[in-house]
Enzyme design. Structure first.
Site, PDB file in Angstrom:
ATOM      1  N   THR A 140      45.611  43.652  39.904  1.00  0.00           N
ATOM      2  CA  THR A 140      47.033  43.268  39.867  1.00  0.00           C
ATOM      3  C   THR A 140      47.491  42.845  38.484  1.00  0.00           C
ATOM      4  O   THR A 140      48.629  43.112  38.090  1.00  0.00           O
ATOM      5  CB  THR A 140      47.275  42.094  40.852  1.00  0.00           C
ATOM      6  OG1 THR A 140      46.968  42.551  42.162  1.00  0.00           O
ATOM      7  CG2 THR A 140      48.710  41.614  40.823  1.00  0.00           C
TER       8      THR A 140
ATOM      9  N   ASP B  11      42.586  49.674  41.531  1.00  0.00           N
ATOM     10  CA  ASP B  11      42.713  48.531  42.431  1.00  0.00           C
ATOM     11  C   ASP B  11      41.270  48.228  42.835  1.00  0.00           C
ATOM     12  O   ASP B  11      40.510  49.144  43.145  1.00  0.00           O
ATOM     13  CB  ASP B  11      43.539  48.947  43.661  1.00  0.00           C
ATOM     14  CG  ASP B  11      43.779  47.792  44.608  1.00  0.00           C
ATOM     15  OD1 ASP B  11      44.950  47.503  44.880  1.00  0.00           O
ATOM     16  OD2 ASP B  11      42.799  47.184  45.097  1.00  0.00           O
TER      17      ASP B  11
ATOM     18  N   SER C 192      39.832  47.347  45.326  1.00  0.00           N
ATOM     19  CA  SER C 192      39.340  47.805  46.625  1.00  0.00           C
ATOM     20  C   SER C 192      38.580  49.116  46.462  1.00  0.00           C
ATOM     21  O   SER C 192      37.813  49.507  47.338  1.00  0.00           O
ATOM     22  CB  SER C 192      40.505  47.999  47.600  1.00  0.00           C
ATOM     23  OG  SER C 192      41.148  46.767  47.748  1.00  0.00           O
TER      24      SER C 192
ATOM     25  N   ASP D   3      40.487  41.179  44.714  1.00  0.00           N
ATOM     26  CA  ASP D   3      39.977  41.468  46.063  1.00  0.00           C
ATOM     27  C   ASP D   3      38.449  41.553  46.136  1.00  0.00           C
ATOM     28  O   ASP D   3      37.844  41.042  47.070  1.00  0.00           O
ATOM     29  CB  ASP D   3      40.587  42.776  46.596  1.00  0.00           C
ATOM     30  CG  ASP D   3      42.065  42.623  46.926  1.00  0.00           C
ATOM     31  OD1 ASP D   3      42.552  41.477  46.947  1.00  0.00           O
ATOM     32  OD2 ASP D   3      42.724  43.655  47.166  1.00  0.00           O
TER      33      ASP D   3
HETATM   34  N1  ASP Z   1      44.522  44.609  45.244  1.00  0.00           N
HETATM   35  C1  ASP Z   1      44.344  43.947  43.987  1.00  0.00           C
HETATM   36  C2  ASP Z   1      42.954  44.268  43.467  1.00  0.00           C
HETATM   37  O1  ASP Z   1      42.006  43.691  43.901  1.00  0.00           O
HETATM   38  C3  ASP Z   1      44.537  42.479  44.150  1.00  0.00           C
HETATM   39  C4  ASP Z   1      44.379  41.675  42.868  1.00  0.00           C
HETATM   40  O2  ASP Z   1      44.150  42.156  41.805  1.00  0.00           O
HETATM   41  O3  ASP Z   1      44.518  40.465  42.939  1.00  0.00           O
HETATM   42  O4  ASP Z   1      42.819  45.129  42.630  1.00  0.00           O
END
Ligand code: ASP
Length: 343
Positions: free
Chosen positions: A15, A59, A61, A92
């Protein structure tokens, strides 16, 4: 005069470096150069900051052990050139990456600080700037000529945690991480206060990287009413080397005969089973209750106060580098990188 500290800032995505896609309205990673332009404060640092960006920011994930391998190779290649490393990473799966890197980087004598943010760095209320700036300061910090924190850590919202003790607990609050079974390594307020007693000692040996991560592992989370079909399906996966068994409370599981037999049979067939509690805090104590005595009897290994994130990556690491079952089981019960209580 002391030499200016230098750090390598590595961008994997997350993010912190995302923008709102005007067409879909979704958050997507954007390019690293823009990210740095958002933080002109970095130019005021008396620290040399070099950068490395993964070609395609992700991301987290989509994080994968193949990227962990790239990361440890990158750190090894640049190890002598820099005083510390900061990895920008999505929150994440940050606790998984931090845990994995702690195992893959043996004898680490320099800081590897993972950080990210809950709001993109380009937004006005972002938490990313403070996280990035302080992570860099910590990665560059030295005491008596040696790095202040020679370990893999997560820095988030004014707290520095040991990476393999950390879990993500909140998908919304800026305070997204906690380390329930180990104290913070530093707290950032007016001063950066290091908790020296909790920080790992400088290693005696040279850095050695490990890149054989075995992916034939799984997590089996128990719940009241779990059926034999579900348990058998997981324990019967072909080529499975090891599982994290997420149990209740202090390491407890059903005492039903079919369940104990299934576990016993899997262990006899060579599966390694690592008992980790579903609770965030506290530890597994096999034998404390009748409901865990059977697990101990059939050869389940107690994971003490390890997190699931550290447990699954420890299994990937140990079963990847070691083929001898007895040795793996011995090391599972030991504290090898500060990840669990034990000798
Ligand atoms: N979905 C994002 C990730 O893990 C959430 C974040 O960065 O806080 O890449």
């Amino acid at each position: 005069m002391a030499k200016k500290s230098s750090i390598l800032l590595i961008y994997t995505g997350g993010t912190i470096g995302m923008i709102n896609d005007p067409i879909s309205g979704q958050l997507k990673p954007f390019n690293f150069k823009r990210l740095l332009d958002e933080v002109p404060e970095l130019r005021k640092f008396d620290i040399k900051i070099d950068t490395f960006s993964f070609e395609k920011p992700i991301d987290s994930s989509n994080m994968h052990p193949a990227i962990w391998i790239e990361l440890v190779k990158l750190i090894e290649k640049n190890y002598l050139k820099y005083d510390g490393f900061v990895i920008l990473h999505g929150s994440d799966t940050m606790a998984y990456t931090a845990s994995a890197l702690s195992f893959m980087l043996e004898n680490l004598g320099k800081p590897v600080i993972l950080t990210g943010s809950q709001l993109p760095i380009g937004t006005i209320r972002t938490d990313g700037k403070e996280n990035l700036i302080t992570a860099i300061e910590i990665a560059a910090a030295k005491r008596n000529g040696k790095p202040s924190v020679p370990e893999v850590c997560i820095y988030f919202e004014f707290k520095l945690f040991r990476g393999n003790r950390t879990i993500k607990v909140n998908a919304e609050h800026f305070r997204a991480f906690t380390s329930p079974n180990y104290p913070s390594l530093a707290d950032a307020g007016v001063h950066l206060n290091y908790n020296d007693a909790a920080i790992m000692h400088y290693p005696k040996g040279k850095l050695k990287i490990h890149t054989d991560m075995n992916l034939n592992v799984a997590v089996l989370k128990l719940f009241p009413g779990i059926t034999k079909e579900v348990v058998d399906a997981i324990l019967g996966i072909k080529n499975l080397s090891a599982i994290v068994l997420e149990t209740f409370g202090a390491g407890n599981a059903p005492t039903e005969k079919w369940f104990v037999h299934a576990i016993e049979k899997a262990i006899k067939n060579g599966l390694i089973i690592f008992n980790v509690t579903q609770c965030n805090a506290g530890r597994v104590e096999q034998g404390l209750y009748q409901t865990s005595s059977e697990l101990a009897r059939v050869g389940v290994v107690g994971g003490s106060d390890i997190t699931t994130e550290a447990a699954i990556t420890k299994l990937m690491f140990l079963t990847g580098k070691e083929k001898n079952h007895k040795k793996i089981i011995l090391q599972l019960g030991e504290n090898i990188r500060g990840e669990q209580e034990g000798k």
